[in-house]
Design a protein around this motif. Structure first.
Motif, PDB file in Angstrom:
ATOM      1  N   PHE A   1      20.669 -12.071  73.070  1.00  9.79           N
ATOM      2  CA  PHE A   1      20.911 -13.322  72.369  1.00  9.79           C
ATOM      3  C   PHE A   1      20.804 -14.346  73.359  1.00  9.79           C
ATOM      4  CE2 PHE A   1      24.250 -16.257  71.007  1.00  9.79           C
ATOM      5  CZ  PHE A   1      24.551 -15.813  69.865  1.00  9.79           C
ATOM      6  N   ALA A   2      20.683 -14.233  74.987  1.00 11.42           N
ATOM      7  CA  ALA A   2      20.365 -15.496  75.749  1.00 11.42           C
ATOM      8  C   ALA A   2      18.917 -15.511  75.657  1.00 11.42           C
ATOM      9  CB  ALA A   2      20.846 -14.890  76.929  1.00 11.42           C
ATOM     10  N   ALA A   3      18.017 -14.510  75.385  1.00 10.82           N
ATOM     11  CA  ALA A   3      16.706 -14.759  75.064  1.00 10.82           C
ATOM     12  C   ALA A   3      16.443 -15.728  74.187  1.00 10.82           C
ATOM     13  CB  ALA A   3      16.079 -13.382  74.920  1.00 10.82           C
ATOM     14  N   ALA A   4      17.296 -15.410  72.905  1.00 14.02           N
ATOM     15  CA  ALA A   4      16.908 -16.371  71.585  1.00 14.02           C
ATOM     16  C   ALA A   4      17.324 -17.670  71.944  1.00 14.02           C
ATOM     17  CB  ALA A   4      17.706 -15.636  70.696  1.00 14.02           C
ATOM     18  N   VAL A   5      18.366 -17.991  72.534  1.00 12.75           N
ATOM     19  CA  VAL A   5      19.023 -19.168  72.765  1.00 12.75           C
ATOM     20  C   VAL A   5      17.929 -20.090  73.764  1.00 12.75           C
ATOM     21  CG1 VAL A   5      20.863 -20.683  74.363  1.00 12.75           C
ATOM     22  CG2 VAL A   5      21.538 -18.574  72.717  1.00 12.75           C
ATOM     23  N   ASP A   6      17.300 -19.289  74.891  1.00  4.91           N
ATOM     24  CA  ASP A   6      16.458 -19.777  75.745  1.00  4.91           C
ATOM     25  C   ASP A   6      15.214 -20.306  74.996  1.00  4.91           C
ATOM     26  OD1 ASP A   6      17.620 -19.643  78.172  1.00  4.91           O
ATOM     27  OD2 ASP A   6      16.503 -17.685  78.827  1.00  4.91           O
ATOM     28  N   ARG A   7      14.940 -19.396  74.024  1.00  7.90           N
ATOM     29  CA  ARG A   7      13.497 -19.687  73.105  1.00  7.90           C
ATOM     30  C   ARG A   7      13.802 -21.022  72.351  1.00  7.90           C
ATOM     31  NH1 ARG A   7      12.892 -14.251  72.726  1.00  7.90           N
ATOM     32  NH2 ARG A   7      14.125 -13.910  70.953  1.00  7.90           N
ATOM     33  N   VAL A   8      15.227 -21.347  72.012  1.00  9.96           N
ATOM     34  CA  VAL A   8      15.400 -22.391  70.910  1.00  9.96           C
ATOM     35  C   VAL A   8      15.641 -23.532  71.871  1.00  9.96           C
ATOM     36  CG1 VAL A   8      17.087 -23.458  69.515  1.00  9.96           C
ATOM     37  CG2 VAL A   8      16.431 -21.016  69.249  1.00  9.96           C
ATOM     38  N   ASP A   9      16.266 -23.341  73.052  1.00  8.94           N
ATOM     39  CA  ASP A   9      16.349 -24.673  74.188  1.00  8.94           C
ATOM     40  C   ASP A   9      14.984 -25.002  74.414  1.00  8.94           C
ATOM     41  OD1 ASP A   9      19.229 -24.449  73.839  1.00  8.94           O
ATOM     42  OD2 ASP A   9      19.630 -23.626  75.832  1.00  8.94           O
ATOM     43  N   ALA A  10      14.110 -24.289  74.730  1.00  9.60           N
ATOM     44  CA  ALA A  10      12.908 -24.329  75.139  1.00  9.60           C
ATOM     45  C   ALA A  10      12.044 -25.300  74.163  1.00  9.60           C
ATOM     46  CB  ALA A  10      11.874 -23.307  75.971  1.00  9.60           C
ATOM     47  N   LEU A  11      12.102 -24.899  73.036  1.00 12.64           N
ATOM     48  CA  LEU A  11      11.567 -25.663  71.816  1.00 12.64           C
ATOM     49  C   LEU A  11      12.087 -27.217  71.800  1.00 12.64           C
ATOM     50  CD1 LEU A  11       9.670 -25.993  69.423  1.00 12.64           C
ATOM     51  CD2 LEU A  11      11.540 -24.990  68.153  1.00 12.64           C
ATOM     52  N   ARG A  12      13.424 -27.255  71.741  1.00 16.14           N
ATOM     53  CA  ARG A  12      14.331 -28.455  71.742  1.00 16.14           C
ATOM     54  C   ARG A  12      13.631 -29.391  72.981  1.00 16.14           C
ATOM     55  NH1 ARG A  12      20.421 -27.233  71.252  1.00 16.14           N
ATOM     56  NH2 ARG A  12      20.458 -29.536  70.882  1.00 16.14           N
ATOM     57  N   GLU A  13      13.875 -28.934  74.072  1.00 20.47           N
ATOM     58  CA  GLU A  13      13.366 -29.482  75.371  1.00 20.47           C
ATOM     59  C   GLU A  13      11.718 -30.302  75.303  1.00 20.47           C
ATOM     60  OE1 GLU A  13      14.518 -27.036  78.069  1.00 20.47           O
ATOM     61  OE2 GLU A  13      16.579 -27.270  78.007  1.00 20.47           O
ATOM     62  N   SER A  14      10.859 -29.494  74.686  1.00 19.90           N
ATOM     63  CA  SER A  14       9.668 -29.571  74.714  1.00 19.90           C
ATOM     64  C   SER A  14       9.303 -30.668  73.602  1.00 19.90           C
ATOM     65  CB  SER A  14       8.687 -28.552  74.182  1.00 19.90           C
ATOM     66  OG  SER A  14       8.978 -28.065  72.862  1.00 19.90           O
ATOM     67  N   LEU A  15      10.419 -31.082  72.654  1.00 19.59           N
ATOM     68  CA  LEU A  15      10.213 -32.037  71.621  1.00 19.59           C
ATOM     69  C   LEU A  15      10.987 -33.346  71.776  1.00 19.59           C
ATOM     70  CD1 LEU A  15      10.433 -29.832  68.369  1.00 19.59           C
ATOM     71  CD2 LEU A  15       8.279 -30.653  69.576  1.00 19.59           C
ATOM     72  N   GLY A  16      11.403 -33.376  73.198  1.00 12.86           N
ATOM     73  CA  GLY A  16      12.125 -34.690  73.498  1.00 12.86           C
ATOM     74  C   GLY A  16      11.593 -35.933  73.663  1.00 12.86           C
TER      75      GLY A  16
END
Length: 378
Positions: free
Chosen positions: A363-378
């Motif tokens: 679950f944490a790995a999935a959240v990390d992938r999503v968070d990384a995508l979000r942060e890269s698009l800021g």
């Protein structure tokens, strides 16, 4: 031609921010280690907040619903998907997007939202504007590669101008029969998997070079679906032999992954050659085994519409979300234009996380992938 060369160079360049480059580690090992490190801090927090960071919300009409804005302010949303009914004018859309972004800025741990829509081209465009060519017309253009680059440029411009940062495109389905489900709406580049992979990769690489993430869909492919085999309307089974699935339907995904595609959307059809019992997006065999381990995709996986009637046997939204997450889907697309759908999915994911029905490290790995995508698009 210079633009085409730039796109091809980008496709062969370094992996995009937020992806995991495979090296000596086993598949997923680096991601899980990162997740384990972060679990000592922020990720030890409220399970509903963690669950919400895997949810894409939607709302009816032109004004963001209060429930959606509240979920975003509380950090319980990864993003929002927009449809034609959410747009009445450029000015109205700018105001709505501004409200969504302001809510995200007010969260305790602010992150950019994933603001997405389907801007494939041709008949499937949620926003007015480019790309005007459908995938089929792109594939039949005098110079298809240049047409695909132009479409990717146009899609990026339309979404970026509206304040959006994710396109649920391109479609990589390789249609087998003229007039079938994918071809009748001109959503396929053609019947040659190599050409579909080339054109889809040119579209997505161009678009991503301009700051808008792309989504390859619908893995492992809906090209064999007959005219009325629509997973939004009913369960669909595609009895495609395994060899054909891998050499024809999955081939464009190899090209897209090599080109650095940020997201992959899974199909809700059942593929007996891979898993006779579950739709692709509900199957660990398809998502973990085929997409991640076999094809090497390390980006963000996203479901198709959670409300699709193909999932009727799985019960309400909460149960569907849990099964999809267990299969390896990172983002849960709650696109019914009903904020309660997102709330139900979030509640169910949080309960499954607390009970141990969903593995906390995964679950944490999935959240990390999503968070990384979000942060890269800021």
């Amino acid at each position: 031609m210079t633009t085409v060369l730039v796109v091809l160079a980008a496709a062969l360049g370094p992996a995009p921010a937020g992806s995991v480059t495979r090296g000596s580690e086993l598949p997923g090992e680096r991601t899980l280690t990162m997740a384990g490190e972060r679990m000592t801090g922020e990720q030890q927090g409220d399970s509903r907040q963690l669950a919400g960071r895997r949810i894409v919300l939607s709302y009816p009409g032109p004004t963001p619903a209060p429930e959606v804005l509240r979920a975003i302010r509380e950090g319980r949303a990864a993003g929002v998907i927009l449809f034609g009914e959410n747009v009445t004018s450029p000015e109205q859309l700018a105001e709505a997007v501004g409200q969504l972004k302001q809510a995200a800025a007010e969260a305790a741990h602010p992150r950019p939202l994933l603001l997405m829509t389907d801007q494939e081209g041709g008949k499937v465009r949620r926003l007015p504007g480019a790309p005007e060519l459908s995938a089929r017309r792109t594939g039949s253009a005098p110079n298809p590669l240049i047409a695909a680059v132009d479409s990717g440029t146009g899609a990026a411009g339309t979404l970026a101008d509206a304040g959006l940062n994710v396109n649920l495109a391109p479609v990589l389905d390789v249609y087998d029969t003229p007039g079938n489900f994918i071809d009748r709406f001109e959503r396929s580049y053609g019947q040659d998997p190599t050409r579909v992979g080339e054109l889809g990769s040119a579209f997505l690489a161009t678009q991503q070079s301009l700051g808008v993430a792309a989504t390859a869909k619908h893995f492992p492919g809906l090209g064999a679906a007959a005219h009325d085999e629509n997973t939004d309307a009913r369960p669909v089974t595609l009895p495609v032999p395994l060899d054909r699935l891998r050499t024809r339907d999955e081939a464009p995904y190899r090209a897209a992954i090599a080109a650095g595609v940020r997201l992959v959307m899974a199909s809700w059809a059942v593929y007996p050659a891979l898993d006779p019992d579950r739709p692709a997006g509900m199957s660990p065999t398809v998502i973990q085994g085929e997409l991640r381990d076999r094809l090497g995709f390390d980006g963000v996986t996203v479901t198709d519409a959670l409300e699709a009637d193909a999932l009727t046997p799985y019960g309400p939204a909460g149960r569907r979300a849990v099964v999809a997450a267990a299969a390896g889907m990172d983002l849960i697309l709650c696109s019914a234009r009903d904020p309660r759908q997102g709330e139900d999915a979030t509640t169910a994911l949080a309960a499954a996380l607390d009970s141990g029905d969903l593995d906390r490290a995964a679950f944490a790995a999935a959240v990390d992938r999503v968070d990384a995508l979000r942060e890269s698009l800021g």
